[in-house]
Design an enzyme around this catalytic site. Structure first.
Site, PDB file in Angstrom:
ATOM      1  N   GLU A  23      46.074  62.647  13.310  1.00  0.00           N
ATOM      2  CA  GLU A  23      44.963  63.389  12.693  1.00  0.00           C
ATOM      3  C   GLU A  23      45.516  64.490  11.785  1.00  0.00           C
ATOM      4  O   GLU A  23      45.061  64.671  10.651  1.00  0.00           O
ATOM      5  CB  GLU A  23      44.060  64.016  13.777  1.00  0.00           C
ATOM      6  N   ASP A  69      36.192  51.592  21.400  1.00  0.00           N
ATOM      7  CA  ASP A  69      35.887  51.765  22.827  1.00  0.00           C
ATOM      8  C   ASP A  69      35.240  53.108  23.170  1.00  0.00           C
ATOM      9  O   ASP A  69      34.949  53.378  24.332  1.00  0.00           O
ATOM     10  CB  ASP A  69      37.162  51.569  23.667  1.00  0.00           C
TER      11      ASP A  69
HETATM   12  N1  UDP Z   1      43.971  49.092  18.619  1.00  0.00           N
HETATM   13  C1  UDP Z   1      44.550  48.185  17.723  1.00  0.00           C
HETATM   14  N2  UDP Z   1      45.701  47.536  18.102  1.00  0.00           N
HETATM   15  C2  UDP Z   1      46.311  47.730  19.315  1.00  0.00           C
HETATM   16  C3  UDP Z   1      45.723  48.667  20.200  1.00  0.00           C
HETATM   17  C4  UDP Z   1      44.565  49.342  19.810  1.00  0.00           C
HETATM   18  O1  UDP Z   1      44.011  47.958  16.655  1.00  0.00           O
HETATM   19  O2  UDP Z   1      47.347  47.110  19.591  1.00  0.00           O
HETATM   20  C5  UDP Z   1      42.723  49.793  18.233  1.00  0.00           C
HETATM   21  C6  UDP Z   1      41.654  49.817  19.328  1.00  0.00           C
HETATM   22  O3  UDP Z   1      40.804  48.679  19.235  1.00  0.00           O
HETATM   23  C7  UDP Z   1      40.919  51.116  19.050  1.00  0.00           C
HETATM   24  C8  UDP Z   1      42.011  52.004  18.440  1.00  0.00           C
HETATM   25  O4  UDP Z   1      43.023  51.136  17.961  1.00  0.00           O
HETATM   26  O5  UDP Z   1      39.858  50.953  18.138  1.00  0.00           O
HETATM   27  C9  UDP Z   1      42.592  52.980  19.446  1.00  0.00           C
HETATM   28  O6  UDP Z   1      43.156  52.248  20.526  1.00  0.00           O
HETATM   29  P1  UDP Z   1      42.894  52.611  22.061  1.00  0.00           P
HETATM   30  O7  UDP Z   1      41.452  52.751  22.306  1.00  0.00           O
HETATM   31  O8  UDP Z   1      43.645  51.641  22.895  1.00  0.00           O
HETATM   32  O9  UDP Z   1      43.616  54.040  22.136  1.00  0.00           O
HETATM   33  P2  UDP Z   1      43.305  55.274  23.098  1.00  0.00           P
HETATM   34  O10 UDP Z   1      41.846  55.474  23.150  1.00  0.00           O
HETATM   35  O11 UDP Z   1      43.865  54.898  24.409  1.00  0.00           O
HETATM   36  O12 UDP Z   1      44.006  56.403  22.428  1.00  0.00           O
HETATM   37 MN    MN Z   2      40.250  54.311  23.014  1.00  0.00          MN
END
Ligand code: UDP
Ligand code: MN
Length: 334
Positions: free
Chosen positions: A278, A193
């Protein structure tokens, strides 16, 4: 070959000339000839309609051929240029195809690029399988399910539990199994995203150990960033948990492939504090602050943004069901 447009014009011209002579003839011909003529007109009209349908089909075919040619001319492979291995966790939700479409169309511009897509699912879904097949990209499609008690619930705030951990680990596992110390490349963790500038990939491709750069819209700030003094990372510009060994976002660093293969066991963990993913991985690579290679114009340029997509509310689907007995057509993939 006659172009479709010319052919169409030509057909219409012929039809009008024919109509003109027909009117002229009708004005003086006997009655039995008239009915014969009417039949003839019907036959000609039918022929024209068939021709028009053929033309439409031709146009569709032409656009498809054009699309395929476009895909072929993409710069996919440049000899001796190190590969970028991007690891992308993804999961089923309403916005998934839109995210993957946007991301993949950025990726199509990058030469020597291998996309490792890992679905958070028990099996590979049809949507992602079809999507990747038609993407025009080099890819590996994997799946790794996050155990239920680690998964975010609908009402949980999004920082409560780690996301993408086992999926990124599955991506690393694939790299360790399928690449060797002769492969030239770089590993980058690329959430589905975020927003990525093409310039970023030119910068990170030549990472020697671990490279770092700022991430826009991250950590509740306009940006978070390594602080660079005399071409070396000396500190971190962050507000949230600055005490972390590597206080930065997943999108803010890349690892040289050969360097990673010196520590092939290094992985993310489900059992670390929030914000420590990280740091967990980089600590296992034994890198020190002054090992980090600053990119993006000494960390003064933002080339990646931690964007988040708003969750879509299907508030009118239920209303539609109440009023008409059915919602939108579920056979149409969104
Ligand atoms: N993701 C996943 N399983 C989940 C939620 C998220 O594989 O149940 C993936 C999501 O598609 C993205 C990454 O993990 O590529 C980080 O998730 P997200 O963008 O929701 O996290 P944020 O940006 O809020 O830290
Ligand atoms: Mn994200």
């Amino acid at each position: 070959m006659i172009s479709p447009r010319f052919k169409k014009k030509y057909l219409f011209l012929l039809f009008f000339v024919f109509q003109f002579f027909l009117m002229f003839y009708i004005s003086w011909c006997p009655a039995e000839d008239l009915s014969r003529m009417e039949k003839l007109v019907l036959i000609y009209q039918k022929q024209i309609m068939t021709q028009e349908i053929e033309l439409k089909k031709l146009k569709v075919t032409r656009s498809k051929i054009y699309y395929r040619t476009e895909q072929k001319v993409l710069p996919k492979y440049i000899k001796d240029l190190p590969y970028i291995y991007a690891i992308t966790p993804t999961y089923t939700r309403l916005e998934q195809k839109a995210e993957l479409t946007r991301l993949s169309q950025t990726l199509l511009h990058i030469p020597n690029f291998h996309w490792i897509v890992i679905e958070d699912a028990t099996t590979k879904t049809e949507l992602v399988t079809k999507f990747l097949k038609n993407s025009g990209l080099n890819y590996t499609h994997l799946n790794a399910l996050t155990p239920k008690h680690y998964k975010l619930e609908e009402k949980d705030p999004n920082w409560l539990k780690p996301r993408g951990v086992l999926q990124r680990n599955a991506g690393l596992e694939w790299i360790v199994t399928n690449q060797n110390s002769k492969s030239n490349g770089v590993i980058y963790f690329m959430d589905d995203d975020n927003t990525y500038s093409l310039k970023l990939f030119d910068e990170i491709r030549f990472t020697e150990k671990v490279s770092v750069w700022p991430v826009g819209l991250s950590g509740g700030l306009r940006f978070e960033s390594p602080i660079v003094t005399n071409n070396e990372v000396t500190n971190w510009f962050v507000f949230w948990k600055p005490e972390r060994p590597f206080p930065m976002d997943m999108a803010g660093f890349a690892i040289n492939l050969k360097f990673f293969l010196q520590y092939p066991e290094a992985r993310f963990s489900l059992r670390v504090q929030r914000g420590y993913q990280e740091s967990t991985l980089l600590s296992q690579l034994h890198v020190k602050l002054n090992d980090l290679e600053p990119k993006a114009n000494d960390c003064k340029e933002i080339l990646v943004w931690h964007t988040r997509t708003e969750k879509t509310k299907l508030k009118n689907e239920d209303k539609l069901k109440l009023k008409y007995g059915h919602g939108s057509d579920l056979s149409i993939e969104v």
